[in-house]
Design an enzyme around this catalytic site. Structure first.
Site, short mmCIF file in Angstrom:
data_model
loop_
_atom_site.label_atom_id
_atom_site.label_comp_id
_atom_site.label_asym_id
_atom_site.label_seq_id
_atom_site.Cartn_x
_atom_site.Cartn_y
_atom_site.Cartn_z
N CYS A 187 3.66 9.38 1.94
CA CYS A 187 3.21 8.30 1.05
C CYS A 187 1.71 8.08 1.17
CB CYS A 187 3.97 7.01 1.35
SG CYS A 187 3.72 6.38 3.02
N GLU B 271 15.97 7.03 13.52
CA GLU B 271 15.35 5.85 12.90
C GLU B 271 15.34 4.74 13.93
OE1 GLU B 271 13.58 3.05 10.99
OE2 GLU B 271 13.77 4.99 9.97
N ASP C 197 9.53 11.96 6.80
CA ASP C 197 8.98 11.06 5.78
C ASP C 197 8.39 9.88 6.53
OD1 ASP C 197 8.33 9.59 3.55
OD2 ASP C 197 10.39 9.18 2.94
N GLU D 225 2.67 9.86 -3.87
CA GLU D 225 3.49 10.52 -2.85
C GLU D 225 3.35 12.02 -3.06
OE1 GLU D 225 6.71 9.22 -1.05
OE2 GLU D 225 6.23 7.10 -1.32
#
Length: 361
Positions: A319, A232, A294, A353
């Site tokens: 998404c 991340e 994701d 989603e």
């Protein structure tokens, strides 16, 4: 009679089935949302008149340019705790000239276990009088309060809430920081976590996760693998992920503060990163067989897609169905869809989603 919610959900189902038909996926698994009280956050403008003050939102006028002010006395899509707090908070604010003066916006962040964080945003500086009155209000309503104005942020207690999400027979704690991204629909999020764990099955090898955020999926998925390396870029998300890992007493996760693009360079040994060395992360020591992604709405870049093609299994939560569909053009060269899901995180909107499990051909 079919409800408006069900009609809209049926339209999403038809859209997703038609959009992805060319990839010949299995039957679509559909995870619906409660029709009311599903959003754990809500943001409102505060509208001032000569003799009143109320929550407001805006909708486009018929000319498509001007915005029409819509008074909001209740907000049925928001969590019940938000709806219960809205009138009580507004009454307290209206009764105090210091707390209401030039109040511009109110943001609510709630949890399934009852915690509430309220951000009060102003168009004037906040002084000690405001701070003391806000502390009294925080105590009276049993909520956490943050005050904001230009160049100013006053945190009275905490700048976060701790959510608890149930995944099968275990609860996981998550620090959710004010103004940072969190899944807005906690009940559907729990279904997404369980679906991802079922897709992962159980492996004696390791998991790579890109775009891990605050560790939303990382924590439950870690129980399915020997070790997990999660990446991340955002500092606040990495901080929250590390806190969540520690609070949940999980010891097989390492978090690297790298973008997906930089991880690809590191994995291919094209570049060394001091951050990996400082965190004592040895990528080559991992035995990956599954990757979980994701990504943001823009999807995944081509170099990272090429990296994903090297893994036996890819679990992809999206998404944005359009970018997922586009990314599958490359991923379907090496993998086939073996699980296919729709998660209705955002009822009464066109957003949806979706999730796919891809296994190597």
């Amino acid at each position: 009679m079919t409800s408006i919610y069900q009609q809209q959900l049926d339209a999403k189902i038809e859209r997703i089935r038609n959009q992805f038909a060319e990839y010949q996926p299995p039957e679509l698994e559909v995870f619906s949302s409660p029709e009311k009280h599903f959003r754990m956050r809500a943001e409102f403008r505060i509208w001032h008149t000569e003799d009143d003050m109320f929550y407001a939102m805006f909708e486009r006028a018929e000319d498509g340019i001007q915005k029409k002010v819509v008074r909001v006395d209740e907000f049925p899509i928001a969590d019940k705790s938000i709806n219960d707090l809205m009138p009580a908070l507004l009454s307290e604010l209206k009764s105090n000239a210091v707390l209401s003066k030039r109040l511009f916006e109110v943001h609510f962040l709630s949890t399934l276990n009852g915690e509430m964080l309220v951000s009060l945003i102003y168009r004037c500086p906040l002084d000690q009088d405001w701070e003391q009155l806000a502390k009294n209000l925080s105590s009276k309503l049993n909520i956490k309060i943050i005050g904001r104005s230009r160049g100013q942020k006053i945190v009275l207690t905490d700048e976060y809430v701790v959510e608890e999400l149930q995944v099968f027979d275990r609860k996981f704690k998550y620090k959710q920081i004010e103004s940072s991204f969190t899944q807005p629909n906690a009940q559907v999020c729990q279904k997404m976590l369980e679906w991802a764990c079922n897709a992962a099955q159980t492996s004696d090898k390791d998991l790579l996760e890109l775009y891990c955020g605050n560790g939303n999926f990382t924590l439950p998925l870690s129980l399915k693998f020997n070790r997990v390396l999660a990446t991340e870029l955002a500092k606040s998300s990495v901080y929250a992920a590390q806190w969540n890992i520690e609070q949940n007493q999980i010891n097989n996760i390492q978090v690297a503060r790298l973008s997906a693009e930089d991880f690809t360079l590191a994995f291919n040994a094209e570049r060394e990163f001091r951050r990996l060395q400082e965190a004592n992360i040895d990528i080559q020591s991992y035995d990956f067989d599954t990757v979980f992604v994701d990504p943001p709405r823009a999807g995944i870049d081509d170099d990272t897609l090429k990296l994903l093609q090297r893994f036996n299994r890819i679990i992809y939560i999206s998404c944005n169905p359009d970018t997922l569909h586009d990314n599958l053009k490359m991923l379907s060269e090496t993998h086939k869809i073996t699980k296919f899901a729709l998660f209705d995180q955002f009822p009464y909107t066109h957003h949806v989603e979706s999730g796919v499990l891809l296994e190597k051909i």
